[in-house]
Design a protein around this motif. Structure first.
Motif, PDB file in Angstrom:
ATOM      1  N   GLN A 133       0.836  -1.201   0.000  1.00  0.00           N
ATOM      2  CA  GLN A 133       0.000   0.000   0.000  1.00  0.00           C
ATOM      3  C   GLN A 133       0.875   1.257   0.000  1.00  0.00           C
ATOM      4  OE1 GLN A 133      -3.012  -0.062   2.979  1.00  0.00           O
ATOM      5  NE2 GLN A 133      -4.028   1.797   2.236  1.00  0.00           N
ATOM      6  N   ASN A 134       0.565   2.139  -0.929  1.00  0.00           N
ATOM      7  CA  ASN A 134       1.254   3.432  -1.045  1.00  0.00           C
ATOM      8  C   ASN A 134       0.369   4.510  -0.418  1.00  0.00           C
ATOM      9  OD1 ASN A 134       2.482   5.817  -1.785  1.00  0.00           O
ATOM     10  ND2 ASN A 134       2.332   5.467  -4.009  1.00  0.00           N
ATOM     11  N   GLN A 135       0.846   5.115   0.691  1.00  0.00           N
ATOM     12  CA  GLN A 135       0.062   6.129   1.404  1.00  0.00           C
ATOM     13  C   GLN A 135       0.493   7.554   1.050  1.00  0.00           C
ATOM     14  OE1 GLN A 135      -2.495   5.480   3.331  1.00  0.00           O
ATOM     15  NE2 GLN A 135      -2.194   3.625   4.570  1.00  0.00           N
ATOM     16  N   THR A 136       1.278   7.683  -0.032  1.00  0.00           N
ATOM     17  CA  THR A 136       1.733   9.020  -0.424  1.00  0.00           C
ATOM     18  C   THR A 136       0.931   9.510  -1.619  1.00  0.00           C
ATOM     19  OG1 THR A 136       3.425   8.267  -1.997  1.00  0.00           O
ATOM     20  CG2 THR A 136       4.042   8.344   0.346  1.00  0.00           C
ATOM     21  N   ASP A 137       1.212  10.781  -2.006  1.00  0.00           N
ATOM     22  CA  ASP A 137       0.480  11.388  -3.123  1.00  0.00           C
ATOM     23  C   ASP A 137       1.191  11.215  -4.453  1.00  0.00           C
ATOM     24  OD1 ASP A 137      -1.520  12.284  -1.418  1.00  0.00           O
ATOM     25  OD2 ASP A 137      -0.429  14.129  -0.932  1.00  0.00           O
ATOM     26  N   ALA A 138       2.247  10.392  -4.500  1.00  0.00           N
ATOM     27  CA  ALA A 138       2.987  10.173  -5.740  1.00  0.00           C
ATOM     28  C   ALA A 138       3.150   8.680  -5.984  1.00  0.00           C
ATOM     29  CB  ALA A 138       4.365  10.841  -5.645  1.00  0.00           C
ATOM     30  N   PRO A 139       3.236   8.272  -7.264  1.00  0.00           N
ATOM     31  CA  PRO A 139       3.489   6.859  -7.550  1.00  0.00           C
ATOM     32  C   PRO A 139       4.805   6.420  -6.908  1.00  0.00           C
ATOM     33  CG  PRO A 139       2.830   8.009  -9.531  1.00  0.00           C
ATOM     34  CD  PRO A 139       3.074   9.067  -8.499  1.00  0.00           C
ATOM     35  N   MET A 140       4.902   5.120  -6.620  1.00  0.00           N
ATOM     36  CA  MET A 140       6.061   4.615  -5.884  1.00  0.00           C
ATOM     37  C   MET A 140       6.559   3.326  -6.539  1.00  0.00           C
ATOM     38  SD  MET A 140       6.183   3.661  -1.820  1.00  0.00           S
ATOM     39  CE  MET A 140       5.714   5.299  -1.306  1.00  0.00           C
ATOM     40  N   GLU A 141       7.873   3.323  -6.908  1.00  0.00           N
ATOM     41  CA  GLU A 141       8.498   2.084  -7.370  1.00  0.00           C
ATOM     42  C   GLU A 141       9.053   1.344  -6.155  1.00  0.00           C
ATOM     43  OE1 GLU A 141      11.447   2.523 -10.339  1.00  0.00           O
ATOM     44  OE2 GLU A 141       9.983   2.819 -11.959  1.00  0.00           O
ATOM     45  N   VAL A 142       8.661   0.092  -6.045  1.00  0.00           N
ATOM     46  CA  VAL A 142       8.965  -0.660  -4.817  1.00  0.00           C
ATOM     47  C   VAL A 142       9.659  -1.965  -5.178  1.00  0.00           C
ATOM     48  CG1 VAL A 142       7.996  -1.736  -2.757  1.00  0.00           C
ATOM     49  CG2 VAL A 142       6.926   0.326  -3.712  1.00  0.00           C
ATOM     50  N   ASN A 143      10.750  -2.252  -4.451  1.00  0.00           N
ATOM     51  CA  ASN A 143      11.394  -3.550  -4.514  1.00  0.00           C
ATOM     52  C   ASN A 143      10.844  -4.423  -3.370  1.00  0.00           C
ATOM     53  OD1 ASN A 143      13.304  -3.182  -6.698  1.00  0.00           O
ATOM     54  ND2 ASN A 143      14.328  -1.726  -5.354  1.00  0.00           N
ATOM     55  N   VAL A 144      10.307  -5.568  -3.712  1.00  0.00           N
ATOM     56  CA  VAL A 144       9.715  -6.477  -2.720  1.00  0.00           C
ATOM     57  C   VAL A 144      10.540  -7.760  -2.696  1.00  0.00           C
ATOM     58  CG1 VAL A 144       7.617  -7.575  -1.903  1.00  0.00           C
ATOM     59  CG2 VAL A 144       7.478  -5.561  -3.383  1.00  0.00           C
ATOM     60  N   ALA A 145      10.926  -8.196  -1.521  1.00  0.00           N
ATOM     61  CA  ALA A 145      11.706  -9.426  -1.370  1.00  0.00           C
ATOM     62  C   ALA A 145      11.055 -10.304  -0.305  1.00  0.00           C
ATOM     63  CB  ALA A 145      13.144  -9.105  -0.986  1.00  0.00           C
ATOM     64  N   ALA A 146      11.223 -11.619  -0.454  1.00  0.00           N
ATOM     65  CA  ALA A 146      10.668 -12.566   0.517  1.00  0.00           C
ATOM     66  C   ALA A 146      11.680 -13.678   0.744  1.00  0.00           C
ATOM     67  CB  ALA A 146       9.352 -13.140   0.018  1.00  0.00           C
ATOM     68  N   ARG A 147      11.715 -14.172   1.976  1.00  0.00           N
ATOM     69  CA  ARG A 147      12.505 -15.348   2.306  1.00  0.00           C
ATOM     70  C   ARG A 147      11.707 -16.178   3.317  1.00  0.00           C
ATOM     71  NH1 ARG A 147      17.575 -12.932   5.884  1.00  0.00           N
ATOM     72  NH2 ARG A 147      16.357 -12.101   7.627  1.00  0.00           N
ATOM     73  N   ALA A 148      11.994 -17.483   3.328  1.00  0.00           N
ATOM     74  CA  ALA A 148      11.149 -18.360   4.145  1.00  0.00           C
ATOM     75  C   ALA A 148      11.963 -19.509   4.695  1.00  0.00           C
ATOM     76  CB  ALA A 148       9.990 -18.887   3.318  1.00  0.00           C
ATOM     77  N   GLY A 149      11.497 -20.037   5.803  1.00  0.00           N
ATOM     78  CA  GLY A 149      12.007 -21.266   6.375  1.00  0.00           C
ATOM     79  C   GLY A 149      10.921 -22.327   6.313  1.00  0.00           C
ATOM     80  N   ASN A 150      11.297 -23.531   5.867  1.00  0.00           N
ATOM     81  CA  ASN A 150      10.368 -24.652   5.694  1.00  0.00           C
ATOM     82  C   ASN A 150       9.362 -24.408   4.579  1.00  0.00           C
ATOM     83  OD1 ASN A 150       9.582 -27.275   6.290  1.00  0.00           O
ATOM     84  ND2 ASN A 150       8.029 -26.626   7.759  1.00  0.00           N
ATOM     85  N   LEU A 151       9.661 -23.470   3.707  1.00  0.00           N
ATOM     86  CA  LEU A 151       8.906 -23.255   2.475  1.00  0.00           C
ATOM     87  C   LEU A 151       9.901 -23.024   1.347  1.00  0.00           C
ATOM     88  CD1 LEU A 151       5.976 -20.787   3.352  1.00  0.00           C
ATOM     89  CD2 LEU A 151       5.789 -23.219   2.851  1.00  0.00           C
ATOM     90  N   GLU A 152       9.574 -23.536   0.171  1.00  0.00           N
ATOM     91  CA  GLU A 152      10.356 -23.231  -1.016  1.00  0.00           C
ATOM     92  C   GLU A 152       9.634 -22.153  -1.806  1.00  0.00           C
ATOM     93  OE1 GLU A 152      11.163 -26.626  -3.347  1.00  0.00           O
ATOM     94  OE2 GLU A 152      12.544 -27.539  -1.897  1.00  0.00           O
ATOM     95  N   LEU A 153      10.311 -21.017  -2.034  1.00  0.00           N
ATOM     96  CA  LEU A 153       9.729 -19.908  -2.792  1.00  0.00           C
ATOM     97  C   LEU A 153      10.234 -19.961  -4.220  1.00  0.00           C
ATOM     98  CD1 LEU A 153      10.111 -16.996  -0.189  1.00  0.00           C
ATOM     99  CD2 LEU A 153       8.090 -18.401  -0.651  1.00  0.00           C
ATOM    100  N   ALA A 154       9.300 -19.893  -5.172  1.00  0.00           N
ATOM    101  CA  ALA A 154       9.699 -19.897  -6.579  1.00  0.00           C
ATOM    102  C   ALA A 154      10.337 -18.584  -6.981  1.00  0.00           C
ATOM    103  CB  ALA A 154       8.483 -20.180  -7.468  1.00  0.00           C
ATOM    104  N   LEU A 155      10.046 -17.507  -6.269  1.00  0.00           N
ATOM    105  CA  LEU A 155      10.536 -16.176  -6.587  1.00  0.00           C
ATOM    106  C   LEU A 155      10.937 -15.498  -5.289  1.00  0.00           C
ATOM    107  CD1 LEU A 155      10.811 -14.171  -9.019  1.00  0.00           C
ATOM    108  CD2 LEU A 155       8.565 -13.284  -8.352  1.00  0.00           C
ATOM    109  N   SER A 156      12.156 -14.910  -5.269  1.00  0.00           N
ATOM    110  CA  SER A 156      12.630 -14.267  -4.038  1.00  0.00           C
ATOM    111  C   SER A 156      12.367 -12.772  -4.026  1.00  0.00           C
ATOM    112  CB  SER A 156      14.128 -14.514  -3.846  1.00  0.00           C
ATOM    113  OG  SER A 156      14.856 -13.972  -4.935  1.00  0.00           O
ATOM    114  N   GLY A 157      12.109 -12.177  -5.181  1.00  0.00           N
ATOM    115  CA  GLY A 157      11.875 -10.740  -5.208  1.00  0.00           C
ATOM    116  C   GLY A 157      11.279 -10.275  -6.510  1.00  0.00           C
ATOM    117  N   VAL A 158      10.692  -9.054  -6.466  1.00  0.00           N
ATOM    118  CA  VAL A 158      10.067  -8.486  -7.653  1.00  0.00           C
ATOM    119  C   VAL A 158      10.033  -6.973  -7.493  1.00  0.00           C
ATOM    120  CG1 VAL A 158       7.735  -8.642  -6.686  1.00  0.00           C
ATOM    121  CG2 VAL A 158       8.042  -8.660  -9.168  1.00  0.00           C
ATOM    122  N   LYS A 159      10.010  -6.269  -8.602  1.00  0.00           N
ATOM    123  CA  LYS A 159       9.915  -4.804  -8.590  1.00  0.00           C
ATOM    124  C   LYS A 159       8.574  -4.402  -9.183  1.00  0.00           C
ATOM    125  CE  LYS A 159      12.578  -0.653  -9.691  1.00  0.00           C
ATOM    126  NZ  LYS A 159      13.859  -0.145 -10.283  1.00  0.00           N
TER     127      LYS A 159
END
Length: 758
Positions: A133-159
């Motif tokens: 969620q973007n709570q500002t008045d301007a568009p926002m480019e965001v880098n999102v990353a995830a890591r897990a234990g006892n789960l296999e993630l097909a993707l670790s990050g996305v922009k």
């Protein structure tokens, strides 16, 4: 994060109203990372929100300054939510009070909200939704990353790009690694703004637990029961359970009290009370039963009831229901004569004239039947009369033989068969009756009952299933005391009590009569023994019994030890149980386990269970492939339909339906839940005129729905509940299972399912 609140109390002179909170309604606070460096700098940490305490602060006492202001510093938890602020003020004299209220919203410019399922099953593959969620008045480019234990993630990050004052959803494909617990951390960074969150998800083993058991008794020495190593089971689940007791009789006080305090006094009810008190007096005294009237009071009650019955007797020797001079009732007369015999055997005084007149009525019982009595009613009454005459020493086996020959065993009621079994004395006839009874018993490993049928005139005989079981139990103990059925029928009868007793006076009295014989036949010796157990070469434990008690002792051996002590699937080990001392020892050996096979087939070990998923709003929301895989549209409402078949009476039944991890139950008892359709008559116990479900209680939990009932008659039952598909993915669904809670070896399960939410 720290926030300072300022409250004006305004205590000066004159009248003062309620204090006003100075914080502005809707005040917004900005949380930022606790790093002095920009989030774009290499190595800059992202603060992980972990403190989600719903109570931000409780300050019991704060003093205002000279201006009537009070300041409180609050460290807000990590919740991104709206807080309610409440203030109560009082003056120095404690005579004037006031209250104030406001609110405070805690938020970040960039917020991360993982929306994980409440649980997972081993073998699940799913898409973890993360709302940004973007709570500002301007568009926002965001880098999102995830890591897990006892789960296999097909993707670790996305922009991604989030429009101003908007939100988007990002999904991370994931699959479970093993049973236990999975932890997922998700972080988002955009320039100076960042946020991170963590979720923990239990990962269940999608196996259904199962159990098998054997029961037995030891009068002398020891027994050895071989046990094979369970194959393909989880070693961390289940094990061997050894239960012992010194009696098959649990507390019978409530059943006797029911008859003692019964408010009506027809001839049948008076006779039942005499029978019960006479029969169970010695048993209850041995167990020092609490709650019963004093022995002298009970004896006075029996003597008074016998006198009342004598005053009721008609000139023909029979007994009416309520008043002397009214029509004598054949069943009541037989039953009263039965009660007089039991009372006389326990030392109570019975008038010889009353006894002889009653027996004369019984010898010519057929002449007293009304013309409208059916053939089966007449046959059953004649059998009962022969049984009671036989108790008094008035033997007439030839009449019993004629009755069997003319009617045929298959055309007699099971109660009549039980009564006649005690009268006939020909070995050929006895063998035929024993074979017939054995062919009409329904057994599990721990209990047994007999199949019965009723007619339109059953009310004349006051028949019931429990009374039939008790009558046949009494006959088996007399004619075949070593039968394995004895203990099983006793357990079945005891399991059928409600609030410590059976349904009516007839059931209570005949069951108590049978248990009196059981006690005097099998438990006459006062228990004084030690029970010891071994599994293979390992000593497992001991139980000690000194004196009469209804207690049961349990010993548990974990599955890891069971596997260690058995040498493979073809090399069994022995469970050895020994008894040293006097008395009878009852034991139950139960093995519980969880199969490792995730694709389980349906199994009937006492119940037949079937599960289906149905669309609630649009038929296209739920479909099924030819291989059995279910497809459910994300967001759709689903009806979960369970069909349960009980082929015989079952006691203390639990029905448990595991939920696919991608679904959440809609609980209509919660105010925020959507309305769901009301159940129709097909799912109810007695039909549309009495809207009562077959179950006594149900629970809706995160990962399953549960329904319970104390008694389940043989028949077909339905159980429905509703859920919504919330998480996309492919989910393993353990079987629906029904079991007797106190005899878990009596169970049934559906097949495993695979559900795809898309």
């Amino acid at each position: 994060m720290a926030a300072q609140l300022e409250v004006a109390a305004g205590f000066g002179g004159g009248d003062v109203g309620a204090p006003q909170a100075m914080a502005t309604p809707g005040l917004e606070m900005m949380f930022r990372a606790d790093s002095a460096k920009s989030a774009d700098e290499p190595g800059s940490p992202v603060t992980l929100r972990t403190n989600f305490n719903p109570l931000a602060a409780f300050v019991p006492a704060v003093h205002t300054d000279a201006e009537g202001l009070a300041r409180v510093s609050v460290e807000l938890p990590d919740n991104l939510t709206r807080y309610r602020i409440m203030v109560v003020a009082v003056d120095e004299g404690g005579k004037r009070f006031g209250t104030g209220e406001s609110n405070l919203t805690a938020r970040l410019a960039l917020m991360v909200r993982p929306s994980a399922p409440r649980f997972l099953n081993f073998g699940d593959r799913f898409e973890l939704p993360v709302v940004l969620q973007n709570q500002t008045d301007a568009p926002m480019e965001v880098n999102v990353a995830a890591r897990a234990g006892n789960l296999e993630l097909a993707l670790s990050g996305v922009k991604v790009t989030i429009p101003a004052n908007d939100r988007i959803e990002v999904r991370f494909a994931a699959s479970t690694v093993m049973a236990g617990s999975a932890i997922v951390q998700v972080a988002a960074v955009s320039g100076e703004y960042s946020d991170a969150a963590v979720v923990q998800i239990p990962v269940n083993t999608p196996a259904t637990s199962e159990a098998f058991a054997t029961y037995g008794v030891i009068d002398n020495d020891a027994v050895a029961q071989p046990i094979l190593q369970p194959g393909d089971v989880f070693p961390q689940f289940g094990g061997l359970e050894i239960s012992t007791s010194s009696t098959a009789l649990q507390s019978l006080t409530d059943a006797v009290l029911y008859l003692v305090k019964y408010p009506f006094e027809s001839s049948e009810q008076l006779a039942s009370r005499v029978l019960a008190i006479s029969a169970l007096r010695d048993v209850l005294s041995s167990f020092q039963a609490e709650g019963l009237p004093a022995p002298a009071e009970l004896e006075a009650t029996v003597s008074s009831d016998i006198q009342t019955l004598q005053n009721l007797q008609n000139n023909d020797g029979g007994f009416p229901y309520w008043r002397r001079g009214f029509e004598s009732i054949p069943f009541n007369t037989i039953h009263v004569t039965h009660a007089l015999y039991r009372a006389s055997q326990k030392g109570y005084t019975v008038s010889e004239e009353m006894r002889q007149n009653a027996l004369a009525y019984l010898r010519n019982i057929e002449s007293h039947y009304p013309a409208w009595y059916s053939k089966e009613t007449r046959q059953t009454l004649s059998a009962y009369a022969l049984y009671v005459r036989n108790l008094w020493g008035d033997h007439d086996p030839s009449k019993a033989y004629r009755l069997i020959t003319e009617a045929g065993l298959e055309n007699l009621s099971m109660e009549a068969v039980g009564w006649l079994w005690s009268v006939v004395d020909n070995e050929t006839h006895l063998a035929s009756i024993q074979k017939y009874v054995n062919n009409h018993v329904v057994e599990t490993s721990g209990s047994a009952n007999f199949t019965t049928n009723y007619t339109d005139q059953t009310y004349l005989l006051l028949s019931s299933d429990r009374r039939t079981d008790a009558i046949l139990l009494d006959a088996i103990m007399e004619k075949d005391p070593q039968s394995d059925l004895v203990v099983k029928v006793v357990k079945g009868l005891l399991a059928h009590r409600t609030k410590g007793r059976w349904e009516n006076t007839q059931e209570n009295v005949f069951v108590l009569l049978a248990l009196d014989r059981y006690f005097n036949t099998y438990e006459a010796q006062t228990p004084d023994f030690v029970a010891r157990f071994w599994l293979g070469d390992r000593y497992a434990g001991a139980d000690e019994y000194r004196g009469r008690t209804a207690d049961t002792h349990d010993t548990s051996i974990p599955m890891t030890e069971v596997i260690a002590q058995t040498g493979g699937e073809d090399l069994p080990a022995n469970i050895i149980l020994s008894k040293e001392g006097t008395g009878r020892m009852y034991y139950r050996l139960g093995l519980s386990y969880a199969p490792t096979d995730l694709d389980l087939k349906a199994l009937d070990a006492g119940f037949v269970v079937q599960r289906e998923y149905e669309a609630l709003d649009d038929p296209a929301d739920v479909t099924r492939d030819s291989d059995g895989t279910w497809h459910i549209k994300a967001g759709a409402r689903v009806k979960v339909h369970i069909t349960l078949v009980a082929t015989n009476r079952r006691y203390h039944v639990a029905l448990v339906d595991p939920l696919p991890a991608g679904l959440e139950i809609i609980n209509p008892a919660l105010a925020v839940s959507q309305d769901v359709p009301r159940e129709g008559p097909s799912t109810l116990r007695y039909g549309w005129w009495w809207w009562r479900p077959w179950y006594d209680h149900q629970n809706f939990r995160d990962d399953r729905a549960e329904a319970f009932t104390t008694l389940l008659w043989d028949g077909v039952y339905e159980y429905n509940y509703y859920a919504r598909a919330t998480t996309p993915g492919t989910f393993i669904v353990p079987p629906t299972k029904a079991e007797e809670m106190y005899s878990p070896e009596v169970f049934g399960r559906s097949a495993s399912d695979r559900v795809i939410v898309e």
